[in-house]
Enzyme design. Structure first.
Site, PDB file in Angstrom:
ATOM      1  CD  GLU A   1      22.155  15.259 -14.030  1.00 22.00           C
ATOM      2  OE1 GLU A   1      22.300  15.734 -12.873  1.00 22.00           O
ATOM      3  OE2 GLU A   1      21.097  14.726 -14.414  1.00 22.00           O
TER       4      GLU A   1
ATOM      5  N   GLY B   1      17.352  12.365 -12.632  1.00 20.27           N
ATOM      6  CA  GLY B   1      18.746  12.446 -13.061  1.00 20.27           C
ATOM      7  C   GLY B   1      19.450  11.142 -12.738  1.00 20.27           C
ATOM      8  CD  GLU B   2      20.306   8.932  -8.589  1.00 20.68           C
ATOM      9  OE1 GLU B   2      20.111   7.731  -8.836  1.00 20.68           O
ATOM     10  OE2 GLU B   2      20.088   9.438  -7.475  1.00 20.68           O
ATOM     11  N   GLY B   3      21.245   9.517 -14.520  1.00 18.56           N
ATOM     12  CA  GLY B   3      21.217   8.618 -15.671  1.00 18.56           C
ATOM     13  C   GLY B   3      20.058   7.645 -15.645  1.00 18.56           C
TER      14      GLY B   3
END
Lengths: 320, 320
Positions: free
Chosen positions: B143, B285-287
């Site tokens: 996300e 984050g950001e995967g």
């Protein structure tokens, strides 16, 4: 270490489009690569895993769950691309080389005499130095050799003290009787060589296998050639421990790829001051833990080199 | 889970040229992939990282170190290939998709009312289900959304109880005053919605962002399409926690990619019974943590599928 390169990495890292520190150890890895490659940004363009294969005379004492002829068979498996390490290297774009260290000529049984002469040990270290001869910018160090967890345990006991039972584990999976044999073998080896284990290089010659000696040579050569090193597990770390005992700074360019399931590895890494990148319960050797960790190092280098900066991306910096 | 596929993986694993159990969690990963893909050997041929981006009304309360306009800027950075996640995916051969969840229409401020209507939450879950529509055999869930560690903390507090201070962390890096604002915001949100937080789906609608809702949908759709899921860190795990609260078995096909540096993540993973594959101190984050872990899963699948067996390699099995 190249402090200017580290500073350059830190300066660029502060401009990348992410909160400061948010990539944790990946940021540290970029600095570590730069420190030892002596350049910023660092690269991982030619990563190489080297596996050093050796035969150990101590296998005559029944210290492994597998027979010694597996050494040659595994070398052929690597050549045919069938080993676990072949798949890891292929999946992650890592080069792979195997060094056959006189596999048909086992070292001496350490319970009865020295594994190698000092001349043999030095020559094997020199052979190990060939690991970086073809050019690489990240070297993974691994081994294969039936009986070599016993060899590594003997080296740790000689270098660090403590009881053999503390350092010995199940290796490829010996049963309780096999474990007791391994402990007895390490005790016998320490008794056999008592009074001659103060010099780490003598420990290497007397207790070490050719795999350990060659890995020690590879680690030193990598330092001289500005190649950062990723260590595999319990056995590969024994080569680093020999160098550490000579002087701790000799392995500053090495990172621990993983924490082995071989119990005493945790203690060894703590003594060497190394925090492993992975802890997946692996105990295969073959450079497998180093190779998986190298894929993380590769990602760390790619992130540092290729991410956009706040200015390039037009992203607002943090408030306040 | 497909027990027959798991049994087939175990049978093949026992024939591969390595000591039994020596690959630790990699062996478990091959079984896990087979269980949820319903096939043996399992594959990781089309791994995909999906990042769900959303705007959160609660950012008006000063809960982040970055301004809300960063959401749109980061989306453009991803599109231009400049994010950390772009580099990780490129370095590891992972597909990458970003879902823009009405980024210009923030959800409601959870301290003043519900984030979403139930209808909006369900529609967003349905949109998230599109993650697996293009076909994939391993899905990473991540996300991006300024303010969403506050949202995740509120969800954890609602689901698990305990004080807001226990669940709140520094996110992108707020200072002590920012941390105190985050705690106050979660306290205010819990007070605002008191009496309406027993149903996990109502927790999702009232406290959740669109990122959380879409990730929950993606996890469910992956299950239906037999796609194993790798969760990213602190915020992505909130989507799994909502599903877990509905029924623990709904996330059996999910593995935790990494342990976030956001302190409470450890507690969350323990409650969900998930052991993270990596612990690298990351909190981007950001995967990003999921994507790095997916490279390990990819290696696990390659090892299992392509290693030689003892018979093929002519390697002697263990003695005794």
């Amino acid at each position: 270490p190249d402090e200017a390169a580290v500073e350059a990495v830190r300066a660029r890292d502060g401009q990348l489009t992410k909160p400061a520190g948010s990539l944790g150890r990946l940021e540290w890895l970029a600095e570590w690569l730069a420190a030892w490659q002596g350049k910023a940004p660092p690269t991982v363009a030619r990563p190489l895993v080297c596996v050093f294969a050796a035969s150990h005379g101590v296998t005559a004492k029944g210290v492994s769950a597998f027979p010694a002829e597996v050494n040659r068979q595994m070398l052929e498996t690597f050549a045919a691309g069938g080993g676990a390490i072949n798949q890891i290297c292929a999946a992650n774009g890592l080069g792979f080389k195997v060094f056959d260290l006189a596999l048909d000529l086992p070292t001496g049984d350490i319970t009865e005499g020295p594994a190698m002469s000092e001349k043999d040990a030095v020559a094997t270290m020199a052979f190990g130095m060939e690991a970086v001869a073809g050019g690489t910018d990240l070297l993974g160090i691994g081994e294969m050799g039936i009986g070599n967890t016993t060899i590594a345990a003997a080296i740790y006991a000689a270098l660090f003290g403590g009881t053999p039972a503390h350092w010995v584990g199940r290796g490829t999976g010996v049963d309780d009787a096999g474990l007791a044999r391994k402990v007895a073998v390490v005790e016998a080896a320490l008794a056999q060589h008592a009074g001659h284990l103060d010099d780490p290089l003598e420990v290497l010659a007397r207790l070490g296998g050719r795999d350990i000696a060659a890995m020690a040579g590879a680690i030193l050569a990598a330092r001289a050639q500005r190649v950062p090193v990723v260590l595999d597990g319990y056995v590969a770390t024994a080569a680093a421990a020999i160098l550490f005992a000579i002087h701790p700074s000799t392995i500053d360019h090495c990172v621990a790829g993983h924490l082995s399931a071989e119990g005493a590895h945790r203690d060894v890494l703590e003594r060497l001051g190394k925090i492993p990148l992975l802890a997946l319960g692996m105990r295969l050797g073959e450079g497998s833990g180093a190779a998986l960790a190298m894929s993380l190092v590769k990602s760390a280098a790619a992130i540092h080199a290729d991410m956009a900066t706040f200015d390039q991306a037009g992203v607002s910096k943090r408030e306040g």
